[in-house]
Motif scaffolding. Structure first.
Motif, short mmCIF file in Angstrom:
data_model
loop_
_atom_site.label_atom_id
_atom_site.label_comp_id
_atom_site.label_asym_id
_atom_site.label_seq_id
_atom_site.Cartn_x
_atom_site.Cartn_y
_atom_site.Cartn_z
N MET A 1 -3.63 -21.78 10.84
CA MET A 1 -3.83 -20.41 10.43
C MET A 1 -4.91 -20.35 9.35
N ALA A 2 -5.85 -19.45 9.50
CA ALA A 2 -6.96 -19.34 8.55
C ALA A 2 -6.49 -18.72 7.23
N ASN A 3 -7.11 -19.14 6.14
CA ASN A 3 -6.82 -18.56 4.83
C ASN A 3 -7.46 -17.19 4.72
N ASN A 4 -6.77 -16.28 4.05
CA ASN A 4 -7.34 -14.95 3.80
C ASN A 4 -8.43 -15.08 2.75
N VAL A 5 -9.56 -14.43 3.00
CA VAL A 5 -10.65 -14.47 2.04
C VAL A 5 -10.99 -13.09 1.50
N THR A 6 -10.40 -12.05 2.05
CA THR A 6 -10.69 -10.68 1.63
C THR A 6 -9.58 -10.18 0.72
N PHE A 7 -9.97 -9.63 -0.42
CA PHE A 7 -9.00 -9.06 -1.36
C PHE A 7 -8.64 -7.66 -0.88
N VAL A 8 -7.35 -7.38 -0.75
CA VAL A 8 -6.89 -6.07 -0.29
C VAL A 8 -5.88 -5.50 -1.27
N GLY A 9 -5.67 -4.20 -1.18
CA GLY A 9 -4.80 -3.51 -2.11
C GLY A 9 -3.38 -4.05 -2.18
N ALA A 10 -2.86 -4.56 -1.07
CA ALA A 10 -1.50 -5.09 -1.06
C ALA A 10 -1.36 -6.34 -1.92
N ARG A 11 -2.48 -6.99 -2.24
CA ARG A 11 -2.47 -8.18 -3.10
C ARG A 11 -2.68 -7.82 -4.58
N CYS A 12 -2.95 -6.56 -4.83
CA CYS A 12 -3.42 -6.10 -6.14
C CYS A 12 -2.26 -5.86 -7.11
N ILE A 13 -2.37 -6.43 -8.31
CA ILE A 13 -1.47 -6.10 -9.41
C ILE A 13 -2.35 -5.48 -10.49
N PHE A 14 -1.97 -4.29 -10.96
CA PHE A 14 -2.75 -3.55 -11.94
C PHE A 14 -1.99 -3.54 -13.25
N TYR A 15 -2.66 -4.03 -14.31
CA TYR A 15 -2.05 -4.11 -15.64
C TYR A 15 -2.78 -3.17 -16.59
N ILE A 16 -2.04 -2.54 -17.47
CA ILE A 16 -2.61 -1.88 -18.64
C ILE A 16 -1.86 -2.44 -19.84
N ASN A 17 -2.61 -2.95 -20.81
CA ASN A 17 -2.02 -3.61 -21.98
C ASN A 17 -1.02 -4.69 -21.57
N ASN A 18 -1.39 -5.50 -20.59
CA ASN A 18 -0.58 -6.60 -20.10
C ASN A 18 0.76 -6.18 -19.51
N THR A 19 0.91 -4.89 -19.18
CA THR A 19 2.12 -4.38 -18.53
C THR A 19 1.75 -3.99 -17.11
N ILE A 20 2.54 -4.45 -16.14
CA ILE A 20 2.28 -4.10 -14.75
C ILE A 20 2.53 -2.61 -14.56
N ILE A 21 1.54 -1.93 -14.01
CA ILE A 21 1.67 -0.51 -13.67
C ILE A 21 1.92 -0.47 -12.17
N GLY A 22 3.18 -0.53 -11.78
CA GLY A 22 3.55 -0.68 -10.39
C GLY A 22 3.33 0.56 -9.56
N TRP A 23 3.09 1.69 -10.20
CA TRP A 23 2.96 2.92 -9.44
C TRP A 23 1.53 3.40 -9.41
N SER A 24 0.59 2.51 -9.60
CA SER A 24 -0.82 2.86 -9.44
C SER A 24 -1.13 2.94 -7.96
N ARG A 25 -1.86 3.97 -7.58
CA ARG A 25 -2.19 4.18 -6.17
C ARG A 25 -3.57 3.64 -5.81
N GLU A 26 -4.49 3.73 -6.74
CA GLU A 26 -5.88 3.37 -6.44
C GLU A 26 -6.61 3.12 -7.76
N ALA A 27 -7.58 2.24 -7.73
CA ALA A 27 -8.42 2.01 -8.91
C ALA A 27 -9.84 1.73 -8.43
N SER A 28 -10.82 2.18 -9.19
CA SER A 28 -12.22 1.89 -8.89
C SER A 28 -12.99 1.87 -10.20
N GLY A 29 -14.15 1.25 -10.19
CA GLY A 29 -14.90 1.17 -11.43
C GLY A 29 -16.35 0.79 -11.21
#
Length: 139
Positions: A1-29
């Protein structure tokens, strides 16, 4: 099985001040480098461009959870804290590898927009400005 090389939203953990914000829907910058043309007499085109500034901006969209709000969590400042409030940090990581995708320091919130409709979910979108994105750099 090939390794995944593309980063997708389901892999994303979003932190603010080192706290996981589990209810973030989208981020861009974005990272922006201001370039100033060096215009000299006798030329129509610039001699060169010189960097004169750097800014980092990003936005995050959150689902609203009853009993919690972004001001109480310190993500968006309360009115009396606008002038004296501190800076926060923001980071996105890959939850499987721990790789840092975005790591913005000295962040301040600048816009808080919200939306709700008869058949939709209530969501908020916060725009931020930071001093620097350390992704890919030593701290």
């Amino acid at each position: 099985m090939a390794n995944n090389v593309t980063f997708v939203g389901a892999r994303c953990i979003f932190y603010i001040n080192n706290t996981i914000i589990g209810w973030s829907r989208e981020a861009s910058g974005s990272q922006n480098i201001a370039l100033q043309p060096v215009d000299v007499l006798g030329r129509l085109d610039p001699l060169e461009y010189q960097a004169t500034g750097y800014t980092v901006q990003f936005r995050a969209r959150f689902f609203r959870i009853l009993g919690k709000n972004l001001k109480q969590l310190g993500i968006f400042p309360k009115f009396n804290d606008i002038l004296t409030g501190g800076e926060i940090s923001a980071r996105i990581e890959d939850k499987y590898t721990g790789e840092v995708i975005m790591n913005i320091i000295r962040v301040r919130a600048r816009d808080n927009n919200w939306t709700v409709d008869s058949r939709g979910l209530y969501s908020q979108e916060i725009s931020f400005t930071g001093i620097r994105d350390l992704e890919g750099e030593m701290q």
